[in-house]
Design an enzyme around this catalytic site. Structure first.
Site, PDB file in Angstrom:
ATOM      1  N   HIS A 279       0.847  -1.191   0.000  1.00  0.00           N
ATOM      2  CA  HIS A 279       0.000   0.000   0.000  1.00  0.00           C
ATOM      3  C   HIS A 279       0.885   1.243   0.000  1.00  0.00           C
ATOM      4  O   HIS A 279       2.104   1.146   0.072  1.00  0.00           O
ATOM      5  CB  HIS A 279      -0.982   0.002   1.173  1.00  0.00           C
ATOM      6  CG  HIS A 279      -0.370   0.090   2.535  1.00  0.00           C
ATOM      7  ND1 HIS A 279       0.382  -0.928   3.092  1.00  0.00           N
ATOM      8  CD2 HIS A 279      -0.399   1.071   3.489  1.00  0.00           C
ATOM      9  CE1 HIS A 279       0.775  -0.585   4.298  1.00  0.00           C
ATOM     10  NE2 HIS A 279       0.328   0.634   4.567  1.00  0.00           N
TER      11      HIS A 279
ATOM     12  N   HIS B 260      -7.481  -0.619   5.775  1.00  0.00           N
ATOM     13  CA  HIS B 260      -6.438   0.289   6.264  1.00  0.00           C
ATOM     14  C   HIS B 260      -6.250   1.419   5.257  1.00  0.00           C
ATOM     15  O   HIS B 260      -6.231   2.596   5.618  1.00  0.00           O
ATOM     16  CB  HIS B 260      -5.148  -0.501   6.452  1.00  0.00           C
ATOM     17  CG  HIS B 260      -3.988   0.292   6.942  1.00  0.00           C
ATOM     18  ND1 HIS B 260      -3.947   0.847   8.204  1.00  0.00           N
ATOM     19  CD2 HIS B 260      -2.806   0.621   6.349  1.00  0.00           C
ATOM     20  CE1 HIS B 260      -2.797   1.480   8.360  1.00  0.00           C
ATOM     21  NE2 HIS B 260      -2.097   1.366   7.254  1.00  0.00           N
TER      22      HIS B 260
ATOM     23  N   ASP C  50       5.855   4.929   5.124  1.00  0.00           N
ATOM     24  CA  ASP C  50       6.738   4.017   5.848  1.00  0.00           C
ATOM     25  C   ASP C  50       6.825   2.641   5.180  1.00  0.00           C
ATOM     26  O   ASP C  50       7.553   1.762   5.651  1.00  0.00           O
ATOM     27  CB  ASP C  50       6.303   3.870   7.317  1.00  0.00           C
ATOM     28  CG  ASP C  50       4.929   3.254   7.477  1.00  0.00           C
ATOM     29  OD1 ASP C  50       4.038   3.569   6.672  1.00  0.00           O
ATOM     30  OD2 ASP C  50       4.740   2.455   8.422  1.00  0.00           O
ATOM     31  N   HIS C  51       6.141   2.497   4.043  1.00  0.00           N
ATOM     32  CA  HIS C  51       6.231   1.274   3.235  1.00  0.00           C
ATOM     33  C   HIS C  51       6.825   1.548   1.855  1.00  0.00           C
ATOM     34  O   HIS C  51       7.232   0.613   1.168  1.00  0.00           O
ATOM     35  CB  HIS C  51       4.847   0.644   3.078  1.00  0.00           C
ATOM     36  CG  HIS C  51       4.269   0.161   4.370  1.00  0.00           C
ATOM     37  ND1 HIS C  51       4.179  -1.169   4.706  1.00  0.00           N
ATOM     38  CD2 HIS C  51       3.772   0.841   5.431  1.00  0.00           C
ATOM     39  CE1 HIS C  51       3.650  -1.284   5.911  1.00  0.00           C
ATOM     40  NE2 HIS C  51       3.394  -0.066   6.366  1.00  0.00           N
TER      41      HIS C  51
ATOM     42  N   HIS D  25       1.407   4.006   1.974  1.00  0.00           N
ATOM     43  CA  HIS D  25       1.915   4.806   3.084  1.00  0.00           C
ATOM     44  C   HIS D  25       3.438   4.944   3.039  1.00  0.00           C
ATOM     45  O   HIS D  25       4.144   3.988   2.687  1.00  0.00           O
ATOM     46  CB  HIS D  25       1.476   4.208   4.421  1.00  0.00           C
ATOM     47  CG  HIS D  25       0.044   4.478   4.754  1.00  0.00           C
ATOM     48  ND1 HIS D  25      -0.656   3.787   5.709  1.00  0.00           N
ATOM     49  CD2 HIS D  25      -0.830   5.405   4.242  1.00  0.00           C
ATOM     50  CE1 HIS D  25      -1.887   4.262   5.787  1.00  0.00           C
ATOM     51  NE2 HIS D  25      -2.017   5.230   4.908  1.00  0.00           N
TER      52      HIS D  25
END
Length: 252
Positions: free
Chosen positions: A51, A105, A55-56, A53
């Site tokens: 996904h 999410h 931090d990914h 975000h």
């Protein structure tokens, strides 16, 4: 044979590093530097994303610049070169991968299932956590409940590789939601020992999650009683019980 190792990043992220002979892939590289360190002189063959975000995905530009590798993931992510959608099947590292849409999410969230001789390996990002689930930033409780149900229905021995070391805090909530569950109590002891030794609590398995994850246990009479005391109707549906649990966890 594929070896799967966690690369710690930030405070509690795991970037999953997959190696098959001389091929190296990573899942959800929020930071490039730990990946560079883990790879050493090896070259990165590709990147998989669950996904959007940061931090990914934050490490993707630097990794692509260094290795000129393909990026597989949701089409919503600018750096993706190979968009993935529900039902896609891939052949990577000489193994089959399945793509599952798991919104909740985020709306673009996918899960990736690797099939090996040792079994199935589920890379679920921030949808399913050890003893927990992700916050609902974009999706609805109905979407997340259906996504979690889809994952919970996978074979019991499926290994679960989520993207954060949240296990101890999730278990604390799980014990509040379902006090007296002996498997939960045993899991807390085991996980506490692992973390005291600086070992990851992952991967989990679907069987463990079914037994100890409150978000997969909305039919539990104990959990129903707990959410009833927090405003849920005595006739609440599983989705309503899930939604109450999630709101409770948000402020726990």
């Amino acid at each position: 044979m594929i070896t799967i190792r966690p690369i710690p990043a930030f405070n509690d992220n795991y970037i999953w590093h997959l190696q098959s002979e001389d091929q190296h892939w990573v899942v959800d590289p929020g930071d490039a530097e730990p990946v560079f360190k883990a790879l050493g002189n090896n070259k990165l063959a590709g990147i998989l994303l669950t996904h959007h975000h940061p931090d990914h995905t934050g490490g993707v530009p630097a990794l692509v610049q260094a290795y000129h590798c393909p990026v597989y993931g949701p089409a919503t992510i600018a750096q993706v070169t190979h968009p993935l959608t529900d039902g896609d099947q891939l052949s990577l590292m000489d193994h089959q991968w399945d793509v599952l849409a798991v919104p909740g999410h985020t709306l673009d969230h996918i899960a990736l299932v690797l099939h090996t001789d040792e079994g199935r390996h589920l890379f679920c990002g921030d949808t399913l956590f050890a003893a927990g689930c992700g916050r609902l930033f974009e999706g609805t409780p109905e979407q997340m409940f259906q996504s979690l149900t889809r994952l919970a229905n996978m074979p019991a021995d499926t290994r679960v590789y989520c993207a954060h070391e949240y296990t101890l805090s999730n278990l604390k909530f799980a014990l509040a939601a379902e006090p007296g569950n002996p498997e939960l109590e045993a899991r807390q002891v085991s996980a506490s020992r692992m973390r005291a030794e600086n070992r990851p609590t992952l991967p989990s398995t679907i069987a463990i999650e079914r037994a100890t994850n409150p978000f997969l246990r909305t039919e539990s009479p104990v959990i129903r009683a707990q959410v009833n005391s927090r405003g849920a109707s005595t006739n609440a549906t599983p989705v309503e019980i899930f939604a109450t649990l999630r709101r409770w966890k948000d402020t726990f």
